[in-house]
Scaffold this active site. Structure first.
Site, PDB file in Angstrom:
ATOM      1  N   GLU B  49       0.847  -1.186   0.000  1.00  0.00           N
ATOM      2  CA  GLU B  49       0.000   0.000   0.000  1.00  0.00           C
ATOM      3  C   GLU B  49       0.881   1.234   0.000  1.00  0.00           C
ATOM      4  O   GLU B  49       1.808   1.340   0.802  1.00  0.00           O
ATOM      5  CB  GLU B  49      -0.901   0.026   1.243  1.00  0.00           C
ATOM      6  CG  GLU B  49      -2.014  -0.985   1.175  1.00  0.00           C
ATOM      7  CD  GLU B  49      -2.903  -0.929   2.416  1.00  0.00           C
ATOM      8  OE1 GLU B  49      -3.912  -1.645   2.427  1.00  0.00           O
ATOM      9  OE2 GLU B  49      -2.568  -0.189   3.358  1.00  0.00           O
ATOM     10  N   ASP B  60      -6.201   9.858   9.908  1.00  0.00           N
ATOM     11  CA  ASP B  60      -4.914   9.344  10.363  1.00  0.00           C
ATOM     12  C   ASP B  60      -4.504   9.879  11.719  1.00  0.00           C
ATOM     13  O   ASP B  60      -4.775  11.027  12.066  1.00  0.00           O
ATOM     14  CB  ASP B  60      -3.832   9.692   9.331  1.00  0.00           C
ATOM     15  CG  ASP B  60      -3.928   8.806   8.103  1.00  0.00           C
ATOM     16  OD1 ASP B  60      -3.809   7.572   8.271  1.00  0.00           O
ATOM     17  OD2 ASP B  60      -4.141   9.333   7.002  1.00  0.00           O
ATOM     18  N   TYR B 174     -10.981  -4.038   3.230  1.00  0.00           N
ATOM     19  CA  TYR B 174     -10.047  -3.643   4.276  1.00  0.00           C
ATOM     20  C   TYR B 174     -10.841  -3.407   5.558  1.00  0.00           C
ATOM     21  O   TYR B 174     -11.597  -2.455   5.650  1.00  0.00           O
ATOM     22  CB  TYR B 174      -9.328  -2.364   3.839  1.00  0.00           C
ATOM     23  CG  TYR B 174      -8.215  -1.898   4.745  1.00  0.00           C
ATOM     24  CD1 TYR B 174      -8.404  -1.714   6.110  1.00  0.00           C
ATOM     25  CD2 TYR B 174      -6.957  -1.622   4.216  1.00  0.00           C
ATOM     26  CE1 TYR B 174      -7.382  -1.282   6.935  1.00  0.00           C
ATOM     27  CE2 TYR B 174      -5.920  -1.180   5.025  1.00  0.00           C
ATOM     28  CZ  TYR B 174      -6.140  -1.018   6.382  1.00  0.00           C
ATOM     29  OH  TYR B 174      -5.121  -0.575   7.191  1.00  0.00           O
TER      30      TYR B 174
END
Ligand SMILES: Cc1ncc(COP(=O)(O)O)c(C=O)c1O
Lengths: 408, 261
Positions: B49, B60, B174
């Site tokens: 990735e 994040d 994911y």
């Protein structure tokens, strides 16, 4: 509160106003936002909810706020008739309280005991802290460290009200970064936390919900104009940060096609990358913080730094409904720079005895700078979104010793 | 069949738990990222990735935020990342998945982006702030370009929406094994097992689990539940500790070998 405060112009089912809006959020937030939407749609139809909000608006906020005929200020604006919608007279001193109370009531309804909020100028943080104190909710406010410096008084006020203020020192250390941090908090605790977003921004349903909570401004002002002048205003003007005070006052006039709507953005120092916050002057369509709208960004899609003397307008994106009104031409968007806003700040003080928030001063600066061809006698309704006490210290530091505007 | 599906088929056939690695492209420089990716590929990582740095990474945690800031400071753009991928693609066996926020892609234009990504040899794209509901236009563009569009699933994702993601998604899903932003944690949450169980009821698409992996024990625990585990922030931290004059590629390889036990 009148029966038609909601549902008058809903976005489509996916939260789009024309090409703008939507829900661009990390997966974890989709479920809490879907349940927020469902809960809001239920609450706004519930007469008990409307009645409680109305009770708070009247007896706690001090609504309806007055409409003031600013005769002396109208002169230096080229003989305009300027009417001020006095949101500066609300409890806590800015329109932000309307939305904060609405969402805090919703949080109680959802059984959420913890509120996170972002703040730029500190007015939304103060409003959120106030609503949480009143309703017994825990309150955490994220604020850029640069804004904490500019708005030190409001930081102290929030803490007095029992809120936890968390400084954010990433990125530009301003509103945008505070929103990122509030969203990160919400992603970690979606079950017990409501994100009390302070402007008509972000993912659906926020732009709709915030506008509807703020729409009381325009509803009152429209009726007050009719009562006091016998007619609708020719022009409605408001400053535009994220866009909540502007949407709140525009809303009641959107169907009155003869009424011009003008949003005033922050022109900062000059319209060059990093030195202003006028999204329609220097931006492009993009996706930021949950919504598709106009964004100040570079050629690679990174968000540009912004600058404005007023923390509440210092933001790189604009609410999606404004982007839609801009596209359709229903509203026009202008900008006023730092120095013009500072001058207007003083002129309103000297002519009317009213010290406006630096954010609101941008709307007055637009009128003082010739109002772009408005004929003498034109009636202009201006949203005086907040009072300037919070800005007095930073304005004192900006003005040269002994400086004052020429007496009008 | 896509390079990604191929890889997961092989993992299932070999009954092996895959390893997916995340790095932020351009931290500390694109040249170093190229070296790191080649080394990771050589150690047998199953999916690479590649994070596209963006000014406002709201999903994040601090480690990737700092990496993003360093990457942007080194002048990294989406354009540059695509160029770097095109340069290393011939030397790399593993599928390459871009990890991005929506705005850099929108700015380039969906059509232009998908064309360039396909040309560079990108196998899949995951856009953190584009859930399936917003992904239809994107999905069409990616499908036409032959790129897998990968979606995230979270402990808050309803079963109905898992079906939607499984229907639109290609390559793999994911799973975010816990609530919160990216970042290494000390334990693997119970939420991971529950999420994996719910996903398995809905789809056969390969599932990778991430968010918080930093030790061989985490790898093994997640490996029992999913096709592969993702290591992100912990690896980004290893790279960060090398500074600008260390050997991040060697450090990354050593770390990944340790992880695999
Ligand atoms: C007094 C005042 N006016 C205007 C604004 C700008 O926000 P909005 O555009 O949402 O009204 C702020 C924001 O902090 C404010 O405090």
């Amino acid at each position: 509160m009148s029966a038609v405060w909601f549902g008058r112009r809903d976005p489509d089912a996916r939260g789009y106003f024309g090409d703008f809006g939507g829900r661009f959020v990390p997966e974890t937030l989709v479920a809490p936002i879907e349940s927020l939407e469902a809960e809001y749609f239920e609450a706004r139809r519930d007469p008990a909810f409307a009645a409680e909000l109305d009770r708070l608006f009247r007896h706690y906020v001090g609504r309806p706020t007055p409409l003031w005929d600013a005769r002396r200020f109208g002169d230096p604006c080229g003989q305009l008739r300027v009417l001020l919608k006095r949101e500066d007279l609300t409890h806590t001193g800015a329109h932000k309280i309307n939305n904060a109370l609405g969402q805090a009531l919703l949080a109680v309804r959802m059984g959420k005991g913890r509120i996170v909020a972002e703040t730029g100028a500190g007015q939304h943080g103060v409003a959120s802290a106030t609503a949480c104190a009143l309703l017994g909710l825990e309150c955490v406010v994220y604020m850029g460290t640069e804004d904490m410096r500019r708005q030190a008084l409001n930081v102290f006020r929030m803490r007095l009200l029992g809120a936890t203020v968390v400084g954010v020192d990433s990125g530009s250390c301003t509103l945008k970064d505070a929103i990122n941090e509030a969203m990160r908090d919400w992603v970690a605790r979606p079950h017990d936390t409501h994100y009390l977003l302070g402007s008509a921004l972000g993912p659906h349903p926020y732009p709709l919900m915030v506008r509807e909570f703020q729409s009381v401004i325009g509803r009152e002002a429209r009726q007050q104009c009719l009562d006091q002048t016998g007619q609708l205003p020719d022009v409605v003007v408001a400053c535009v940060g994220g866009g909540s005070n502007a949407m709140g006052i525009f809303d009641a006039f959107i169907d009155d096609a003869q009424v011009q709507l003008v949003g005033v953005e922050a022109g900062g120092e000059t319209i060059a990358a990093g030195r202003h916050a006028a999204r329609f002057a220097g931006g492009a369509a993009g996706i930021l913080q949950g919504t598709r709208t106009w964004v100040l960004q570079d050629a690679h899609g990174n968000v540009e730094a912004t600058h404005s003397v007023s923390a509440g307008l210092d933001y790189a994106a604009i609410g999606p409904e404004h982007a839609s009104l801009h596209a359709s031409g229903r509203a026009r968007y202008e900008y006023a720079g730092d120095s013009d806003a500072l001058e207007a700040f003083q002129t309103l003080a000297r002519t009317e005895g009213i010290i406006p928030a630096l954010e609101s001063a941008h709307a007055f600066a637009y009128l003082l700078k010739g109002a772009h061809g408005l004929a003498p006698g034109t009636t202009v309704l201006v949203n005086l979104s907040g009072r300037g006490d919070k800005d007095v210290q930073s304005v004192a530091a900006l003005l040269p010793e002994g400086h004052h505007v020429a007496h009008q | 069949m896509s390079r990604i599906s191929d890889r997961f088929d092989r993992l299932r056939r070999d009954r092996r738990t895959g390893l997916v690695t995340y790095i932020t492209a351009g931290d500390p420089s694109l040249a170093q990222s190229a070296a790191i990716l080649k080394t990771l590929d050589a150690t047998g990582v199953d999916v690479l990735e590649v994070g596209v740095p963006f000014s406002d990474p709201l999903a994040d945690g601090p480690v990737i935020q700092r990496a993003t800031e360093r990457a942007l400071a080194s002048g990294t753009t989406l354009d540059g990342v695509l160029q770097m991928v095109a340069d290393i693609r011939p030397d790399i066996a593993a599928p390459i998945v871009l990890f991005s926020y929506a705005n850099p892609i929108m700015r380039m234009g969906l059509a232009q982006f998908t064309a360039r990504a396909a040309e560079a040899g990108v196998d899949g794209v995951l856009t953190l702030d584009v859930p399936p509901e917003e992904g239809r236009e994107w999905h069409q563009a990616f499908t036409q370009a032959g790129i897998d569009m990968i979606f995230l699933l979270s402990p808050t994702t309803s079963t109905e929406r898992m079906r939607k993601a499984a229907h639109l998604g290609r390559g793999f899903l994911y799973g975010i094994s816990r609530l919160g932003v990216t970042g290494a944690r000390t334990d693997i949450s119970d939420a991971a097992a529950e999420l994996a169980r719910r996903v398995r009821e809905v789809t056969d698409l390969p599932l990778v689990l991430g968010f918080g992996v930093s030790t061989p024990e985490h790898m093994q625990a997640l490996g029992r539940m999913a096709d592969a585990a993702v290591v992100g922030s912990a690896l980004v931290q290893v790279i960060a500790e090398q500074g600008t004059d260390g050997d991040p590629a060697a450090a990354a390889a050593t770390y990944v070998r340790w992880l695999r036990g």
